[in-house]
Scaffold this active site. Structure first.
Site, PDB file in Angstrom:
ATOM      1  CE  LYS A 127      45.801  37.115  46.327  1.00 34.77           C
ATOM      2  NZ  LYS A 127      44.668  38.051  46.211  1.00 34.77           N
ATOM      3  CB  ILE A 134      49.358  33.532  40.976  1.00 33.25           C
ATOM      4  CG1 ILE A 134      48.628  33.981  39.702  1.00 33.25           C
ATOM      5  CG2 ILE A 134      49.992  32.177  40.799  1.00 33.25           C
ATOM      6  CD1 ILE A 134      49.504  34.145  38.473  1.00 33.25           C
ATOM      7  CG  ASN A 135      48.867  39.166  44.771  1.00 32.99           C
ATOM      8  OD1 ASN A 135      48.437  39.968  43.939  1.00 32.99           O
ATOM      9  ND2 ASN A 135      48.852  39.424  46.058  1.00 32.99           N
ATOM     10  N   GLY A 179      44.244  40.015  35.191  1.00 28.50           N
ATOM     11  CA  GLY A 179      43.277  39.998  34.091  1.00 28.50           C
ATOM     12  C   GLY A 179      43.466  38.762  33.231  1.00 28.50           C
ATOM     13  CG  ASN A 234      48.449  39.834  50.083  1.00 32.12           C
ATOM     14  OD1 ASN A 234      49.346  39.244  49.487  1.00 32.12           O
ATOM     15  ND2 ASN A 234      47.884  40.942  49.620  1.00 32.12           N
ATOM     16  CB  CYS A 275      50.932  43.211  48.580  1.00 30.47           C
ATOM     17  SG  CYS A 275      50.582  44.810  47.819  1.00 30.47           S
ATOM     18  N   GLY A 290      48.469  49.653  46.788  1.00 35.27           N
ATOM     19  CA  GLY A 290      49.235  49.825  48.033  1.00 35.27           C
ATOM     20  C   GLY A 290      48.419  49.562  49.285  1.00 35.27           C
ATOM     21  N   GLY A 342      39.041  37.843  39.916  1.00 35.24           N
ATOM     22  CA  GLY A 342      39.569  39.138  40.327  1.00 35.24           C
ATOM     23  C   GLY A 342      39.229  40.257  39.362  1.00 35.24           C
ATOM     24  N   GLY A 353      43.168  35.720  36.236  1.00 38.26           N
ATOM     25  CA  GLY A 353      42.605  35.794  34.887  1.00 38.26           C
ATOM     26  C   GLY A 353      41.338  34.991  34.664  1.00 38.26           C
TER      27      GLY A 353
HETATM   28  C1  SIN Z   1      47.327  46.453  46.462  1.00 35.70           C
HETATM   29  O1  SIN Z   1      46.519  46.933  47.272  1.00 35.70           O
HETATM   30  O2  SIN Z   1      48.385  47.032  46.169  1.00 35.70           O
HETATM   31  C2  SIN Z   1      47.020  45.155  45.789  1.00 35.70           C
HETATM   32  C3  SIN Z   1      47.060  44.043  46.755  1.00 35.70           C
HETATM   33  C4  SIN Z   1      47.903  42.902  46.295  1.00 35.70           C
HETATM   34  O3  SIN Z   1      48.264  42.793  45.121  1.00 35.70           O
HETATM   35  O4  SIN Z   1      48.226  42.059  47.126  1.00 35.70           O
END
Ligand code: SIN
Length: 302
Positions: A166, A192-193, A218, A128, A131, A72, A266, A245
């Site tokens: 992103k 990708i996110n 992952g 970003n 998220c 978050g 990541g 990944g």
């Molecule tokens: C997060 O802080 O919830 C992850 C950030 C993201 O996935 O963009």
């Protein structure tokens, strides 16, 4: 000598390996494991206008070949990043960093981009719009081409730094979103996110994560990420930072062959803090085996 260098929007990186936002903090903990100046760059934790505690806990769940997070966007806020984190980063990292920003409105993205623009240490601003862990903002800007273009155009006006949007894989057409960002002035695309996922504790019969769902990342997501990098690279002319990944030098090379000009690592950093160092050290050997003299020559060859 194999040549590992790549260029992103005029910024020369010694190699394409970049720790991904949210998996490397501001580099401070990792610098105690190795000299992080060997990295191409790193993308720091997504920064918002106000400080954020993030989502309620528990907010991570383990999975086979990966993990789910619902952090978050926990971060200290733009003032602390500018006044404390960036000056601290400058003491141990001598290369341009990638500043990842998040927001709950177009104005918040613009505010963060404007504030970060004056920092010499910031090479690229990574916006970003993907998220998956926020009830507003985040992926809401990245799942509709019009909204993605609106954020891109507004941030474009707010800064002279290169901006990389992103993108989320949790959309109908990632190529359409990428093209909308390119048309609105993006200098590059990061993808990708995480993929939206979920676990249930079968003993408590409740979701493991307090927020119920989170972003799956992952090793397991590598083929999905690779496919999306490939598709987007055919659809846009701007550079792509590929991620999802990545865990080995071979994965970096595969991502570049799919069309990535640089590659972020990541979740693997959380499993093995030496991951990026090991990948950078392995690249020359793998390049020699594959008869690759210059890494940048393989971008998009597939
Ligand atoms: C997060 O802080 O919830 C992850 C950030 C993201 O996935 O963009």
């Amino acid at each position: 000598m194999p040549d590992l260098s790549v260029t992103l929007s005029g910024i020369k990186l010694d190699n394409p390996v970049i720790p991904a936002s949210g998996t490397f903090g501001y580099g401070a903990e990792f610098k105690d494991f190795y000299d992080i100046n060997i990295l191409g760059s790193f993308s720091f934790k997504g920064t918002t206008k106000e400080p954020r505690f993030g989502n309620p806990t528990p907010r991570v769940a383990e999975c086979v070949s990966g993990m789910i997070n619902s952090v978050g966007l926990q971060n200290p806020g733009i003032d602390a990043v500018i006044n404390e984190e960036l000056p601290r980063i400058a003491t141990y990292f001598k290369k341009p960093v990638i500043a990842n920003i998040g927001g709950f409105s177009v104005d918040e993205f613009v505010y963060c981009a404007e504030r970060l623009s004056v920092s010499e240490q910031v090479g690229i601003i990574e916006v970003n719009i993907s998220c998956p862990n926020l009830h507003k903002g985040g992926v809401n800007f990245g799942s509709d081409p019009k909204a993605a273009a609106e954020v891109t155009a507004a941030v474009r006006k707010a800064t002279n730094k290169p901006i990389y949007l992103k993108l989320s894989p949790n959309v109908e057409s990632i190529t359409e979103i990428a093209k909308a960002c390119e048309d609105a002035g993006a200098d590059g695309i990061s993808l990708i996110n995480t993929l939206l996922g979920m676990r249930i504790d079968i003993k408590t019969r409740k979701p493991v994560i307090a927020n119920k769902m989170g972003g799956f990342s992952g090793r397991a997501i590598f083929p999905v990420a690779l496919r999306m990098v490939y598709e987007v690279s055919k659809a846009v002319k701007i550079p792509i930072i590929g991620m999802g990944g990545v865990a080995s030098a071979e994965n970096v090379i595969e991502m570049m062959m799919a069309g990535a000009s640089a590659v972020q690592v990541g979740a693997e950093n959380l499993r093995n803090p030496y991951a990026c160092k090991e990948i950078i050290e392995a690249l020359p050997r793998v390049m020699a085996e594959l008869k690759i003299d210059r890494l940048r020559d393989i971008v998009g060859v597939a």
